[in-house]
Design a protein around this motif. Sequence first.
Motif, PDB file in Angstrom:
ATOM      1  N   LEU A 170       0.809  -1.219   0.000  1.00  8.03           N
ATOM      2  CA  LEU A 170       0.000   0.000   0.000  1.00  8.03           C
ATOM      3  C   LEU A 170       0.843   1.270   0.000  1.00  8.03           C
ATOM      4  N   LYS A 171       2.173   1.083  -0.046  1.00  7.32           N
ATOM      5  CA  LYS A 171       3.129   2.191  -0.099  1.00  7.32           C
ATOM      6  C   LYS A 171       3.068   3.085   1.152  1.00  7.32           C
ATOM      7  N   LEU A 172       2.906   2.463   2.304  1.00  9.26           N
ATOM      8  CA  LEU A 172       2.924   3.207   3.561  1.00  9.26           C
ATOM      9  C   LEU A 172       4.362   3.526   3.944  1.00  9.26           C
ATOM     10  N   ASP A 173       4.569   4.579   4.733  1.00 10.29           N
ATOM     11  CA  ASP A 173       5.938   4.981   5.056  1.00 10.29           C
ATOM     12  C   ASP A 173       6.565   4.020   6.062  1.00 10.29           C
ATOM     13  N   LYS A 174       7.894   4.050   6.140  1.00 13.84           N
ATOM     14  CA  LYS A 174       8.647   3.075   6.916  1.00 13.84           C
ATOM     15  C   LYS A 174       8.334   3.124   8.406  1.00 13.84           C
ATOM     16  N   GLN A 175       8.143   4.318   8.954  1.00 11.13           N
ATOM     17  CA  GLN A 175       7.833   4.424  10.389  1.00 11.13           C
ATOM     18  C   GLN A 175       6.510   3.745  10.712  1.00 11.13           C
ATOM     19  N   LEU A 176       5.539   3.915   9.816  1.00 11.47           N
ATOM     20  CA  LEU A 176       4.239   3.270  10.020  1.00 11.47           C
ATOM     21  C   LEU A 176       4.382   1.754   9.935  1.00 11.47           C
ATOM     22  N   LEU A 177       5.202   1.290   8.976  1.00 11.29           N
ATOM     23  CA  LEU A 177       5.461  -0.154   8.863  1.00 11.29           C
ATOM     24  C   LEU A 177       6.076  -0.693  10.150  1.00 11.29           C
ATOM     25  N   LYS A 178       7.017   0.063  10.694  1.00  9.41           N
ATOM     26  CA  LYS A 178       7.698  -0.344  11.924  1.00  9.41           C
ATOM     27  C   LYS A 178       6.718  -0.426  13.093  1.00  9.41           C
ATOM     28  N   ASP A 179       5.881   0.583  13.225  1.00 12.47           N
ATOM     29  CA  ASP A 179       4.907   0.599  14.322  1.00 12.47           C
ATOM     30  C   ASP A 179       3.898  -0.541  14.169  1.00 12.47           C
ATOM     31  N   MET A 180       3.482  -0.816  12.932  1.00 14.95           N
ATOM     32  CA  MET A 180       2.543  -1.915  12.703  1.00 14.95           C
ATOM     33  C   MET A 180       3.197  -3.260  13.013  1.00 14.95           C
ATOM     34  N   ALA A 181       4.457  -3.402  12.653  1.00 14.29           N
ATOM     35  CA  ALA A 181       5.168  -4.653  12.932  1.00 14.29           C
ATOM     36  C   ALA A 181       5.236  -4.913  14.434  1.00 14.29           C
ATOM     37  N   ILE A 182       5.552  -3.886  15.202  1.00 17.35           N
ATOM     38  CA  ILE A 182       5.627  -4.042  16.664  1.00 17.35           C
ATOM     39  C   ILE A 182       4.253  -4.421  17.218  1.00 17.35           C
ATOM     40  N   GLY A 183       3.215  -3.764  16.704  1.00 15.91           N
ATOM     41  CA  GLY A 183       1.860  -4.103  17.141  1.00 15.91           C
ATOM     42  C   GLY A 183       1.488  -5.529  16.783  1.00 15.91           C
ATOM     43  N   GLY A 184       1.898  -5.952  15.585  1.00 15.67           N
ATOM     44  CA  GLY A 184       1.615  -7.326  15.162  1.00 15.67           C
ATOM     45  C   GLY A 184       2.303  -8.355  16.048  1.00 15.67           C
ATOM     46  N   ILE A 185       3.557  -8.084  16.384  1.00 17.20           N
ATOM     47  CA  ILE A 185       4.309  -8.998  17.241  1.00 17.20           C
ATOM     48  C   ILE A 185       3.649  -9.133  18.614  1.00 17.20           C
ATOM     49  N   LEU A 186       3.097  -8.023  19.107  1.00 18.99           N
ATOM     50  CA  LEU A 186       2.534  -7.997  20.463  1.00 18.99           C
ATOM     51  C   LEU A 186       1.016  -8.230  20.495  1.00 18.99           C
ATOM     52  N   HIS A 187       0.391  -8.462  19.337  1.00 24.73           N
ATOM     53  CA  HIS A 187      -1.073  -8.389  19.294  1.00 24.73           C
ATOM     54  C   HIS A 187      -1.791  -9.433  20.142  1.00 24.73           C
TER      55      HIS A 187
END
Length: 389
Positions: A170-187
């Motif tokens: 979806l061409k989201l920026d890298k910081q957003l990708l990073k924050d989503m990854a952390i949320g995914g790991i902890l979900h």
Amino acid sequence: MESSTVKDELQRVPVAKLAVGMFVAAIDDSGKVTIANAGQIQDRTAIAKIIKSGIKFVWIDPSKSAPGSIVQAKSKTSTTSGGNRDVRQTNAKKLLGEAKGLIKKVLGEIYEGKAIEVEPFEALAENMIESVMLDVDAFKCISALRTKDAYLLEHSVNVAFLLVTFGRHLKLDKQLLKDMAIGGILHDVGKIRVDNKVLHKPGKLTPEEFEHMKLHQVYALEEMKAAKGLSQVSKDVCLMHHEKLDGKGYPRGLNADQIPLHGRMSCICDIFDALTATRCYKQAMSPASAFKILLSLTPFHLDQQLVYEFIRCVGVYPVGSLVELSDGRVGIVWDAKERDALHPIVKCFYSLKHQRYTDIEYLDLNKSELGIERGVSPSSLSVDPAPFY
């Protein structure tokens, strides 16, 4: 004897493909090659002992093996079987191992009442994004390997990986990708406080048990409040993956206007990974079947346009998934870069028609008259595909 000194004429073979008559010259233990009890396999009992010992690969000597016992590996697409992909896949496997180890450590600390430390997850998310940018196919293949007993750990990592892959699409920026990854790991951190009998029940939950299971989001909310330095996006991913657009989800019953893009994405990634995983109470579903269920949950539960984008992102036959070809062979979708969904490169290894292993062949469907008949669930096979990844 180290792997670099193994003679060129030796062949590295998955233990699952060993046959009576093969001459085992060396054992390959996590990349370290050692000579131990070299000799020709006399019966299936010997193979069973090797499998039971946990060894995944051995080196065989064709010149000392019985005629007809050797299956030659051939490749019509050298680019897909080359060393660069192997190296990246090894790196992806190492990263996933580190991720599971970190999640296991944090779950233990949460159980002991300690607050989540965000810093280690930030470094992990950075590495995950870098790995996806470098070779998303290598990561997809490794994440396709599932272990029923390690579901919670693997599911957490895979949801994070899917969020990064989807976000990149979806061409989201890298910081957003990073924050989503952390949320995914902890979900799913709240599940550490759910009763194990409910969490691992091999059957449908009773209404009371389901209400108890839903508490994992209440527990997660408490952990999110205690965690210092966790971004709002990471918290949203963790706390919104069970919300529904019609307001009938949990824990807060948010409606469509209250669920941002990353929250909607987390719902899709969580459901897709759960459907395609083997659980104590169900077998893994093929990606194609999982897509049908995702679409059936639109527009009241899931965002319909996002589901279509997710399918475009992952692909009808995702890299790492199993497919049956029109000649009855089964293979792993190995490479799909710059290709349409129906013409990937497939690593063939098994014949459903003859119920036996075949020569390993990397088949480019752009250059073949063969086509994909259907997606195959790993649980439907009578053999384990894991050694061929």
